[in-house]
Scaffold this motif. Structure first.
Motif, PDB file in Angstrom:
ATOM      1  N   GLU A 185       0.807  -1.235   0.000  1.00 44.11           N
ATOM      2  CA  GLU A 185       0.000   0.000   0.000  1.00 44.11           C
ATOM      3  C   GLU A 185       0.836   1.281   0.000  1.00 44.11           C
ATOM      4  OE1 GLU A 185      -2.878   3.038   1.544  1.00 44.11           O
ATOM      5  OE2 GLU A 185      -0.942   2.430   2.357  1.00 44.11           O
ATOM      6  N   PHE A 200       1.895   2.323  -3.509  1.00 42.66           N
ATOM      7  CA  PHE A 200       0.817   2.840  -4.354  1.00 42.66           C
ATOM      8  C   PHE A 200       0.365   4.215  -3.867  1.00 42.66           C
ATOM      9  CE2 PHE A 200       0.963  -1.540  -5.510  1.00 42.66           C
ATOM     10  CZ  PHE A 200       0.694  -1.510  -6.864  1.00 42.66           C
ATOM     11  N   ARG A 201       0.417   4.410  -2.562  1.00 43.77           N
ATOM     12  CA  ARG A 201       0.072   5.722  -2.004  1.00 43.77           C
ATOM     13  C   ARG A 201       1.033   6.791  -2.540  1.00 43.77           C
ATOM     14  NH1 ARG A 201      -3.114   7.528   2.188  1.00 43.77           N
ATOM     15  NH2 ARG A 201      -3.862   5.410   2.516  1.00 43.77           N
ATOM     16  N   VAL A 206       0.493   7.378  -6.500  1.00 44.11           N
ATOM     17  CA  VAL A 206      -0.694   8.132  -6.896  1.00 44.11           C
ATOM     18  C   VAL A 206      -0.647   9.552  -6.324  1.00 44.11           C
ATOM     19  CG1 VAL A 206      -3.225   8.149  -6.790  1.00 44.11           C
ATOM     20  CG2 VAL A 206      -2.007   6.012  -7.240  1.00 44.11           C
ATOM     21  N   GLU A 254      -7.918  10.881  -6.040  1.00 47.06           N
ATOM     22  CA  GLU A 254      -6.637  10.229  -5.728  1.00 47.06           C
ATOM     23  C   GLU A 254      -6.889   8.874  -5.055  1.00 47.06           C
ATOM     24  OE1 GLU A 254      -3.672  12.746  -3.854  1.00 47.06           O
ATOM     25  OE2 GLU A 254      -2.827  11.044  -2.773  1.00 47.06           O
ATOM     26  N   GLU A 255      -7.821   8.844  -4.132  1.00 47.77           N
ATOM     27  CA  GLU A 255      -8.122   7.585  -3.443  1.00 47.77           C
ATOM     28  C   GLU A 255      -8.690   6.537  -4.398  1.00 47.77           C
ATOM     29  OE1 GLU A 255     -11.357   7.419  -0.522  1.00 47.77           O
ATOM     30  OE2 GLU A 255     -10.053   6.160   0.715  1.00 47.77           O
ATOM     31  N   ARG A 258      -5.845   5.172  -6.481  1.00 50.17           N
ATOM     32  CA  ARG A 258      -4.982   4.330  -5.640  1.00 50.17           C
ATOM     33  C   ARG A 258      -5.627   2.963  -5.391  1.00 50.17           C
ATOM     34  NH1 ARG A 258      -4.694   7.312  -1.365  1.00 50.17           N
ATOM     35  NH2 ARG A 258      -6.103   6.173  -0.026  1.00 50.17           N
TER      36      ARG A 258
END
Ligand code: HEM
Length: 126
Positions: free
Chosen positions: A13, A16-17, A20, A46-47, A50
């Motif tokens: 995670e 990827f955070r 993005v 954005e979320e 992601r």
């Protein structure tokens, strides 16, 4: 046998955070792309991106729990995406992928997918 997913191989995670987030910093400052985004706050977009990428690469399936089937081409239909928008999108993605400093092999897997996916989102000629 347990298979290591691409999601795990690149660091899960947090990777990827970062990807993005860097990408959306580029979008926020881009005169071609920024006007396409309907919301003033880019955080929710954005979320969504992601969570989509996390799911695509074998991580948790939170994207579809929230949003259902991706149907990305259909979801992009309201936005005019031509060569110019495509190129701007990929330029910010390239910057964001570079910042991850992935191995050559993982970088290529991610990049080849993004190039293919971006091409498939074009819905305007000229
Ligand atoms: C959503 C633009 C390519 C994945 C959006 C939105 C815009 C946009 C304006 C709406 C923002 C929101 O409210 O979520 C573009 C442009 C592209 C592009 C100009 C240039 C080619 C891609 C690609 C992917 C992608 C290649 C996947 C690899 C997504 C996802 C959403 C989204 C997952 C949210 C969908 C949802 O659940 O509603 N995009 N996009 N986009 N985009 Fe793109």
């Amino acid at each position: 046998a347990q298979e290591v997913t691409f999601f795990e191989a690149v660091g899960g995670e947090p990777t990827f955070r970062r990807l993005v987030h860097t990408f959306y910093e580029g979008v926020a400052a881009d005169p071609v792309l920024r006007p396409l985004y309907p919301e003033e706050d880019l955080g929710p977009a954005e979320e969504r991106l992601r969570l989509f990428l996390i799911q695509y690469w074998g991580g948790p399936r939170t994207y579809s729990e929230n949003r259902g089937h991706p149907r990305l081409r259909m979801r992009h239909a309201p936005f005019a995406i031509g060569e110019r928008e495509h190129d701007a999108w990929l330029t910010h993605m390239r910057t964001a992928v570079d910042e991850l400093g992935l191995s050559e092999q993982l970088d290529k897997m991610l990049w080849d997918y993004l190039v293919m996916a971006a091409r498939s989102m074009i819905n305007q000629m000229g």
